[in-house]
Design a protein around this motif. Structure first.
Motif, mmCIF file in Angstrom:
data_model
loop_
_atom_site.group_PDB
_atom_site.id
_atom_site.type_symbol
_atom_site.label_atom_id
_atom_site.label_comp_id
_atom_site.label_asym_id
_atom_site.label_seq_id
_atom_site.Cartn_x
_atom_site.Cartn_y
_atom_site.Cartn_z
ATOM 1 N N GLY A 16 -49.302 -11.165 -0.918
ATOM 2 C CA GLY A 16 -50.620 -10.972 -1.498
ATOM 3 C C GLY A 16 -51.634 -11.988 -1.017
ATOM 4 N N SER A 17 -52.823 -11.895 -1.603
ATOM 5 C CA SER A 17 -53.936 -12.754 -1.186
ATOM 6 C C SER A 17 -54.623 -13.367 -2.403
ATOM 7 C CB SER A 17 -54.972 -11.954 -0.389
ATOM 8 O OG SER A 17 -54.411 -11.423 0.795
ATOM 9 N N LEU A 18 -55.213 -14.519 -2.170
ATOM 10 C CA LEU A 18 -56.072 -15.170 -3.153
ATOM 11 C C LEU A 18 -57.194 -15.863 -2.403
ATOM 12 C CD1 LEU A 18 -53.555 -16.949 -5.588
ATOM 13 C CD2 LEU A 18 -55.079 -15.061 -6.182
ATOM 14 N N ARG A 19 -58.335 -16.018 -3.064
ATOM 15 C CA ARG A 19 -59.413 -16.812 -2.498
ATOM 16 C C ARG A 19 -59.758 -17.926 -3.474
ATOM 17 N NH1 ARG A 19 -65.658 -15.492 -0.765
ATOM 18 N NH2 ARG A 19 -65.942 -15.423 -3.025
ATOM 19 N N LEU A 20 -59.578 -19.141 -3.036
ATOM 20 C CA LEU A 20 -59.934 -20.299 -3.834
ATOM 21 C C LEU A 20 -61.373 -20.694 -3.541
ATOM 22 C CD1 LEU A 20 -56.751 -22.528 -3.403
ATOM 23 C CD2 LEU A 20 -57.157 -20.633 -5.001
ATOM 24 N N SER A 21 -62.048 -21.171 -4.563
ATOM 25 C CA SER A 21 -63.421 -21.655 -4.423
ATOM 26 C C SER A 21 -63.487 -23.101 -4.893
ATOM 27 C CB SER A 21 -64.382 -20.809 -5.258
ATOM 28 O OG SER A 21 -64.382 -19.466 -4.841
ATOM 29 N N CYS A 22 -64.374 -23.849 -4.270
ATOM 30 C CA CYS A 22 -64.615 -25.235 -4.658
ATOM 31 C C CYS A 22 -66.119 -25.421 -4.778
ATOM 32 C CB CYS A 22 -64.037 -26.187 -3.619
ATOM 33 S SG CYS A 22 -64.434 -27.939 -3.914
ATOM 34 N N SER A 23 -66.582 -25.522 -6.007
ATOM 35 C CA SER A 23 -68.003 -25.693 -6.260
ATOM 36 C C SER A 23 -68.321 -27.189 -6.310
ATOM 37 C CB SER A 23 -68.369 -25.028 -7.590
ATOM 38 O OG SER A 23 -69.733 -25.217 -7.880
ATOM 39 N N VAL A 24 -69.344 -27.598 -5.561
ATOM 40 C CA VAL A 24 -69.685 -29.008 -5.425
ATOM 41 C C VAL A 24 -71.042 -29.274 -6.061
ATOM 42 C CG1 VAL A 24 -69.909 -30.927 -3.811
ATOM 43 C CG2 VAL A 24 -68.420 -29.006 -3.255
ATOM 44 N N SER A 25 -71.182 -30.428 -6.697
ATOM 45 C CA SER A 25 -72.399 -30.741 -7.457
ATOM 46 C C SER A 25 -73.514 -31.304 -6.600
ATOM 47 C CB SER A 25 -72.063 -31.742 -8.577
ATOM 48 O OG SER A 25 -71.603 -32.961 -8.022
ATOM 49 N N GLU A 26 -73.353 -31.302 -5.282
ATOM 50 C CA GLU A 26 -74.391 -31.790 -4.395
ATOM 51 C C GLU A 26 -74.449 -30.886 -3.171
ATOM 52 O OE1 GLU A 26 -73.385 -35.638 -2.831
ATOM 53 O OE2 GLU A 26 -71.847 -34.792 -1.539
ATOM 54 N N HIS A 27 -75.499 -31.082 -2.379
ATOM 55 C CA HIS A 27 -75.609 -30.312 -1.142
ATOM 56 C C HIS A 27 -74.468 -30.683 -0.200
ATOM 57 C CE1 HIS A 27 -79.386 -28.658 -2.319
ATOM 58 N NE2 HIS A 27 -79.963 -29.844 -2.435
ATOM 59 N N ILE A 28 -73.831 -29.678 0.352
ATOM 60 C CA ILE A 28 -72.673 -29.945 1.200
ATOM 61 C C ILE A 28 -72.959 -29.777 2.686
ATOM 62 C CG2 ILE A 28 -71.070 -29.275 -0.624
ATOM 63 C CD1 ILE A 28 -70.618 -26.641 0.920
ATOM 64 N N TYR A 29 -74.178 -29.355 3.034
ATOM 65 C CA TYR A 29 -74.438 -29.028 4.440
ATOM 66 C C TYR A 29 -74.274 -30.238 5.346
ATOM 67 C CZ TYR A 29 -79.038 -31.078 3.588
ATOM 68 O OH TYR A 29 -80.049 -31.920 3.257
ATOM 69 N N SER A 30 -74.457 -31.436 4.782
ATOM 70 C CA SER A 30 -74.383 -32.634 5.616
ATOM 71 C C SER A 30 -73.105 -33.442 5.384
ATOM 72 C CB SER A 30 -75.586 -33.530 5.345
ATOM 73 O OG SER A 30 -75.566 -33.965 3.997
ATOM 74 N N ARG A 31 -72.217 -32.933 4.547
ATOM 75 C CA ARG A 31 -70.983 -33.683 4.271
ATOM 76 C C ARG A 31 -70.120 -33.730 5.533
ATOM 77 N NH1 ARG A 31 -71.722 -37.222 1.387
ATOM 78 N NH2 ARG A 31 -73.800 -36.788 2.188
ATOM 79 N N PRO A 32 -69.646 -34.892 5.932
ATOM 80 C CA PRO A 32 -68.890 -35.017 7.184
ATOM 81 C C PRO A 32 -67.659 -34.127 7.232
ATOM 82 C CG PRO A 32 -69.502 -37.181 6.357
ATOM 83 C CD PRO A 32 -69.821 -36.199 5.263
ATOM 84 N N CYS A 33 -66.966 -34.049 6.110
ATOM 85 C CA CYS A 33 -65.701 -33.310 6.118
ATOM 86 C C CYS A 33 -65.320 -32.935 4.695
ATOM 87 C CB CYS A 33 -64.593 -34.174 6.729
ATOM 88 S SG CYS A 33 -62.968 -33.405 6.723
ATOM 89 N N MET A 34 -64.852 -31.730 4.546
ATOM 90 C CA MET A 34 -64.294 -31.291 3.272
ATOM 91 C C MET A 34 -62.951 -30.638 3.550
ATOM 92 S SD MET A 34 -67.529 -29.845 1.121
ATOM 93 C CE MET A 34 -66.531 -29.861 -0.370
ATOM 94 N N GLY A 35 -62.048 -30.753 2.592
ATOM 95 C CA GLY A 35 -60.710 -30.231 2.843
ATOM 96 C C GLY A 35 -60.036 -29.655 1.626
ATOM 97 N N TRP A 36 -58.965 -28.958 1.884
ATOM 98 C CA TRP A 36 -58.070 -28.440 0.852
ATOM 99 C C TRP A 36 -56.708 -29.112 1.019
ATOM 100 C CZ3 TRP A 36 -59.419 -25.471 -3.191
ATOM 101 C CH2 TRP A 36 -60.599 -24.732 -3.116
ATOM 102 N N PHE A 37 -56.169 -29.534 -0.094
ATOM 103 C CA PHE A 37 -54.841 -30.119 -0.122
ATOM 104 C C PHE A 37 -54.003 -29.377 -1.153
ATOM 105 C CE2 PHE A 37 -55.252 -34.093 2.321
ATOM 106 C CZ PHE A 37 -56.621 -34.076 2.540
ATOM 107 N N ARG A 38 -52.709 -29.550 -1.084
ATOM 108 C CA ARG A 38 -51.849 -28.948 -2.100
ATOM 109 C C ARG A 38 -50.674 -29.865 -2.383
ATOM 110 N NH1 ARG A 38 -49.359 -23.763 1.292
ATOM 111 N NH2 ARG A 38 -47.998 -24.975 2.706
ATOM 112 N N GLN A 39 -50.141 -29.710 -3.579
ATOM 113 C CA GLN A 39 -48.968 -30.486 -3.959
ATOM 114 C C GLN A 39 -48.048 -29.621 -4.801
ATOM 115 O OE1 GLN A 39 -49.720 -34.243 -5.931
ATOM 116 N NE2 GLN A 39 -47.719 -35.014 -5.279
ATOM 117 N N ALA A 40 -46.849 -29.447 -4.315
ATOM 118 C CA ALA A 40 -45.831 -28.696 -5.038
ATOM 119 C C ALA A 40 -45.001 -29.670 -5.868
ATOM 120 C CB ALA A 40 -44.947 -27.941 -4.056
ATOM 121 N N PRO A 41 -44.382 -29.188 -6.937
ATOM 122 C CA PRO A 41 -43.557 -30.068 -7.766
ATOM 123 C C PRO A 41 -42.487 -30.773 -6.948
ATOM 124 C CG PRO A 41 -43.897 -27.974 -8.860
ATOM 125 C CD PRO A 41 -44.451 -27.825 -7.471
#
Length: 127
Positions: A16-41
């Motif tokens: 199956g599929s999922l789409r995760l979203s990350c809403s940020v409280s500031e403008h992100i157009y100039s942010r050097p880098c953004m990422g997704w991480f995960r941690q399993a038990p």
């Protein structure tokens, strides 16, 4: 203080599929880098994907290449992670993160390069 809020997690069957979203409280157009991480038990946190300023270069962990896609909507100050062909081993808590500086040596997968983190959203993939 920058705030990041993830959403979109849930329980799906393998394939199956999922789409995760990350809403940020500031403008992100100039942010050097953004990422997704995960941690399993019982496992260490791992970098999943990253996107550099202006939605330019993208990077993926080998385990998700060809299945996951990272993107940004700068007008909405939101980052996304489209996850297709999900596998049980993708089960984890997923976190979004924002770096204040360009990751040293393009080491996008290093968590210490990121200054701000969300609270996480749970993804469970059943076989």
């Amino acid at each position: 203080q920058v705030q990041l809020v993830e959403s979109g997690g849930g329980s799906v069957q393998a394939g199956g599929s999922l789409r995760l979203s990350c809403s940020v409280s500031e403008h992100i157009y100039s942010r050097p880098c953004m990422g997704w991480f995960r941690q399993a038990p019982g496992k260490e946190r791992e970098g999943v994907a990253a996107i550099y300023a202006g939605g330019g270069r993208t990077y993926y962990a080998d385990s998700v290449k060809g299945r996951f896609t990272i993107s940004q909507d700068t007008a909405k100050n939101t980052m996304y992670l489209q996850m297709n062909s999900l596998k049980p081993e993708d089960t984890a808590m997923y976190y979004c993160a924002e770096a204040q500086n360009h990751p040293f040596g393009d080491n996008w997968w290093v968590g210490n390069e990121y200054s701000y983190w969300g609270q996480g959203t749970q993804v469970i993939v059943s076989s």
